[in-house]
Design a protein around this motif. Structure first.
Motif, mmCIF file in Angstrom:
data_model
loop_
_atom_site.group_PDB
_atom_site.id
_atom_site.type_symbol
_atom_site.label_atom_id
_atom_site.label_comp_id
_atom_site.label_asym_id
_atom_site.label_seq_id
_atom_site.Cartn_x
_atom_site.Cartn_y
_atom_site.Cartn_z
ATOM 1 N N TRP A 89 0.810 -1.219 0.000
ATOM 2 C CA TRP A 89 0.000 0.000 0.000
ATOM 3 C C TRP A 89 0.848 1.275 0.000
ATOM 4 O O TRP A 89 0.332 2.368 0.226
ATOM 5 C CB TRP A 89 -0.997 0.020 1.154
ATOM 6 C CG TRP A 89 -0.506 -0.350 2.518
ATOM 7 C CD1 TRP A 89 -0.529 -1.587 3.109
ATOM 8 C CD2 TRP A 89 0.019 0.532 3.510
ATOM 9 N NE1 TRP A 89 -0.032 -1.536 4.379
ATOM 10 C CE2 TRP A 89 0.318 -0.248 4.663
ATOM 11 C CE3 TRP A 89 0.281 1.910 3.547
ATOM 12 C CZ2 TRP A 89 0.853 0.297 5.827
ATOM 13 C CZ3 TRP A 89 0.830 2.457 4.706
ATOM 14 C CH2 TRP A 89 1.107 1.658 5.833
ATOM 15 N N ARG A 90 2.139 1.135 -0.299
ATOM 16 C CA ARG A 90 2.990 2.313 -0.447
ATOM 17 C C ARG A 90 3.793 2.180 -1.736
ATOM 18 O O ARG A 90 4.982 1.860 -1.722
ATOM 19 C CB ARG A 90 3.908 2.497 0.760
ATOM 20 C CG ARG A 90 3.163 3.001 1.990
ATOM 21 C CD ARG A 90 4.090 3.293 3.155
ATOM 22 N NE ARG A 90 5.103 4.285 2.861
ATOM 23 C CZ ARG A 90 4.894 5.604 2.852
ATOM 24 N NH1 ARG A 90 3.680 6.077 3.114
ATOM 25 N NH2 ARG A 90 5.862 6.440 2.591
ATOM 26 N N ALA A 91 3.127 2.418 -2.850
ATOM 27 C CA ALA A 91 3.802 2.392 -4.152
ATOM 28 C C ALA A 91 4.583 3.685 -4.309
ATOM 29 O O ALA A 91 4.009 4.764 -4.423
ATOM 30 C CB ALA A 91 2.782 2.242 -5.278
ATOM 31 N N VAL A 92 5.908 3.599 -4.293
ATOM 32 C CA VAL A 92 6.735 4.806 -4.272
ATOM 33 C C VAL A 92 6.725 5.494 -5.634
ATOM 34 O O VAL A 92 6.601 4.854 -6.684
ATOM 35 C CB VAL A 92 8.172 4.492 -3.833
ATOM 36 C CG1 VAL A 92 8.170 3.861 -2.449
ATOM 37 C CG2 VAL A 92 8.878 3.581 -4.824
ATOM 38 N N CYS A 93 6.862 6.834 -5.580
ATOM 39 C CA CYS A 93 6.775 7.613 -6.818
ATOM 40 C C CYS A 93 8.096 7.697 -7.566
ATOM 41 O O CYS A 93 8.125 7.824 -8.788
ATOM 42 C CB CYS A 93 6.272 9.020 -6.499
ATOM 43 S SG CYS A 93 7.479 10.088 -5.659
ATOM 44 N N LEU A 129 -6.697 1.248 2.186
ATOM 45 C CA LEU A 129 -5.284 1.508 1.908
ATOM 46 C C LEU A 129 -4.981 1.479 0.417
ATOM 47 O O LEU A 129 -3.888 1.104 -0.009
ATOM 48 C CB LEU A 129 -4.384 0.525 2.674
ATOM 49 C CG LEU A 129 -4.364 0.722 4.194
ATOM 50 C CD1 LEU A 129 -3.543 -0.363 4.874
ATOM 51 C CD2 LEU A 129 -3.830 2.100 4.572
ATOM 52 N N GLY A 130 -5.979 1.873 -0.379
ATOM 53 C CA GLY A 130 -5.778 1.934 -1.817
ATOM 54 C C GLY A 130 -5.720 0.589 -2.500
ATOM 55 O O GLY A 130 -5.301 0.502 -3.660
ATOM 56 N N ILE A 131 -6.174 -0.478 -1.815
ATOM 57 C CA ILE A 131 -6.064 -1.826 -2.389
ATOM 58 C C ILE A 131 -7.429 -2.488 -2.548
ATOM 59 O O ILE A 131 -7.828 -2.837 -3.643
ATOM 60 C CB ILE A 131 -5.107 -2.696 -1.547
ATOM 61 C CG1 ILE A 131 -3.667 -2.161 -1.703
ATOM 62 C CG2 ILE A 131 -5.176 -4.162 -1.975
ATOM 63 C CD1 ILE A 131 -2.640 -2.892 -0.887
ATOM 64 N N GLY A 132 -8.160 -2.713 -1.462
ATOM 65 C CA GLY A 132 -9.472 -3.349 -1.557
ATOM 66 C C GLY A 132 -9.390 -4.781 -2.039
ATOM 67 O O GLY A 132 -9.848 -5.110 -3.130
ATOM 68 N N ALA A 133 -8.842 -5.662 -1.186
ATOM 69 C CA ALA A 133 -8.536 -7.024 -1.632
ATOM 70 C C ALA A 133 -9.408 -8.106 -1.007
ATOM 71 O O ALA A 133 -9.143 -9.291 -1.218
ATOM 72 C CB ALA A 133 -7.061 -7.344 -1.368
ATOM 73 N N PHE A 134 -10.459 -7.747 -0.256
ATOM 74 C CA PHE A 134 -11.454 -8.747 0.109
ATOM 75 C C PHE A 134 -12.393 -8.879 -1.086
ATOM 76 O O PHE A 134 -13.586 -8.572 -1.038
ATOM 77 C CB PHE A 134 -12.244 -8.331 1.347
ATOM 78 C CG PHE A 134 -11.492 -8.445 2.644
ATOM 79 C CD1 PHE A 134 -10.429 -9.320 2.785
ATOM 80 C CD2 PHE A 134 -11.853 -7.678 3.742
ATOM 81 C CE1 PHE A 134 -9.732 -9.430 3.977
ATOM 82 C CE2 PHE A 134 -11.181 -7.774 4.941
ATOM 83 C CZ PHE A 134 -10.111 -8.650 5.056
ATOM 84 N N ALA A 135 -11.851 -9.324 -2.185
ATOM 85 C CA ALA A 135 -12.590 -9.412 -3.443
ATOM 86 C C ALA A 135 -11.901 -10.431 -4.338
ATOM 87 O O ALA A 135 -10.714 -10.723 -4.177
ATOM 88 C CB ALA A 135 -12.626 -8.047 -4.140
ATOM 89 N N GLU A 136 -12.680 -10.949 -5.265
ATOM 90 C CA GLU A 136 -12.097 -11.941 -6.182
ATOM 91 C C GLU A 136 -11.031 -11.319 -7.071
ATOM 92 O O GLU A 136 -10.046 -11.973 -7.437
ATOM 93 C CB GLU A 136 -13.210 -12.557 -7.030
ATOM 94 C CG GLU A 136 -14.187 -13.364 -6.197
ATOM 95 C CD GLU A 136 -15.466 -13.706 -6.942
ATOM 96 O OE1 GLU A 136 -16.016 -14.803 -6.696
ATOM 97 O OE2 GLU A 136 -15.918 -12.884 -7.771
ATOM 98 N N LYS A 137 -11.205 -10.032 -7.404
ATOM 99 C CA LYS A 137 -10.203 -9.283 -8.177
ATOM 100 C C LYS A 137 -10.215 -7.847 -7.676
ATOM 101 O O LYS A 137 -11.217 -7.377 -7.131
ATOM 102 C CB LYS A 137 -10.519 -9.316 -9.677
ATOM 103 C CG LYS A 137 -10.493 -10.713 -10.288
ATOM 104 C CD LYS A 137 -10.856 -10.681 -11.771
ATOM 105 C CE LYS A 137 -10.934 -12.107 -12.327
ATOM 106 N NZ LYS A 137 -11.302 -12.141 -13.757
#
Length: 361
Positions: A89-93, A129-137
């Motif tokens: 959740w911290r993709a650096v710039c 956190l910019g992810i949302g991964a309680f999901a199939e995709k």
């Protein structure tokens, strides 16, 4: 074309979570769609549900995940479809003042996917956190995908996406625990136990686990603690000092995120010792310390963001150490569950029954 998948949302403050159909857009420039294989249930997800992070409901929960890159958008070269990745959740710039000074783990401009995932009626979702991964995709910025060795089970690898990395990094990266050091860890949930693992990996001679739950202290010993203190019945500061020759620990890691436990950490460290705050406080919490004590005790008071990790460096390294048998990431997985079991997992977390419940898809 957009895809419809099942995902878990928090519709409103303290409302029960529910499984809904989520619309996933095709990845745009710099984005990737990831098929989620496993995602840990973290305290941060519970904080989102409670409205303790912000009030941008509805949230698409989940962030501690591993899966397979399904498709990528224009300009993406670091990952390709078929790659096994841990989401971060911290993709650096790469271009902010921290990145340009060679400290990308402090990046001040981390980024997420620009497009929004939605419900069927078009309601935009806020991914945890910019992810949302309680999901199939899920749709993420490609920089949030960190390639690791696919030989490791997803439910194990995904834990590096948050709690385990936060704890290990708090010890190794932020606290700079070294050979022969004494370390105290206050709060022995998943993050605290990971700090114990990190301290042991760094060569700490004495690792003191502090908690109010004997079950957690027993687990902390299994993870590498050399001593335990139940602070419900014993003064934690005095106990830590007694175990360190009357001086206090070289490094004290606070993995609770409360003013009273932070004060314990402050006074339980040796002169010129280090306090690391990795527990996440809520916005209304305040801390009061005599300024003279802050001055007179010297040392360092640090906060640990995501274990001050650089995912591209640290995730593959920790996977390698797990495969070598030097750390046991699988020990953090208490149970595996389905998407429909997350509300029960939150209850078990609250009762202290688990280190990690992990959703497996």
């Amino acid at each position: 074309m957009p895809q419809h998948v099942q995902g878990v949302i928090a519709p409103g403050r303290n409302e029960p979570v529910r499984v809904e159909t989520i619309v996933i857009p095709d990845p745009g420039p710099g984005e990737a769609v990831v098929k989620i294989q496993a995602c840990g249930v973290c305290h941060t997800d519970l904080h989102y549900k409670q409205g303790a992070i912000n009030d941008e409901f509805p949230f698409l929960l989940g962030h501690e995940a591993a899966g397979i890159v399904e498709s990528v958008g224009e300009g993406v070269t670091d990952v390709t479809p078929g790659d096994f990745v841990v989401l971060n959740w911290r993709a650096v710039c790469g271009t902010c003042r921290a990145c340009e000074r060679g400290r990308p783990w402090y990046c001040f401009a981390t980024h997420n996917a620009k497009q929004k995932m939605t419900l069927l009626d078009g309601t935009e979702l806020s991914p945890a956190l910019g992810i949302g991964a309680f999901a199939e995709k899920t749709l993420v910025a490609a920089g949030q995908c960190t390639k690791v060795n696919p030989a490791v089970a997803p439910e194990v690898a995904g834990l590096l996406g948050c709690g385990v990395m936060a704890g290990i990094g708090a010890a190794i990266n932020t606290g700079n625990v070294g050979r022969g050091d004494s370390v105290a860890v206050i709060g022995c949930g998943g993050v605290g136990d990971a700090a114990i693992v990190g301290s042991r990996l760094a060569g700490a001679a004495k690792i003191i686990a502090v908690d109010i739950d004997d079950r957690k202290l027993d687990k902390a010993r299994e993870m590498g603690a050399t001593h335990t203190v139940n602070s419900r019945s014993t003064d934690a500061v005095e106990a830590i000092r007694e175990l360190t020759g009357g001086f206090g620990a070289d490094v004290v890691i606070e993995a609770v995120g409360r003013p009273e436990t932070y004060e314990q950490a402050f006074y339980a460290r040796d002169l010129a010792g280090t306090v690391v705050l990795v527990g996440v406080p809520s916005p209304e919490m305040k801390l009061e310390l005599p300024l003279l004590d802050v001055f007179g005790r010297g040392g360092a008071l640090k906060s640990s963001w995501y274990g001050d990790c650089l995912p591209s460096r640290d995730f593959p390294m920790l996977i390698d150490l797990h495969q070598q048998g030097r750390i046991d990431l699988a020990a953090f997985v208490t149970e595996t569950i389905g998407l429909g079991d997350i509300e029960k997992a939150f209850a078990r977390m609250h009762e202290g029954d688990v280190l990690r419940s992990v959703v497996v898809l």
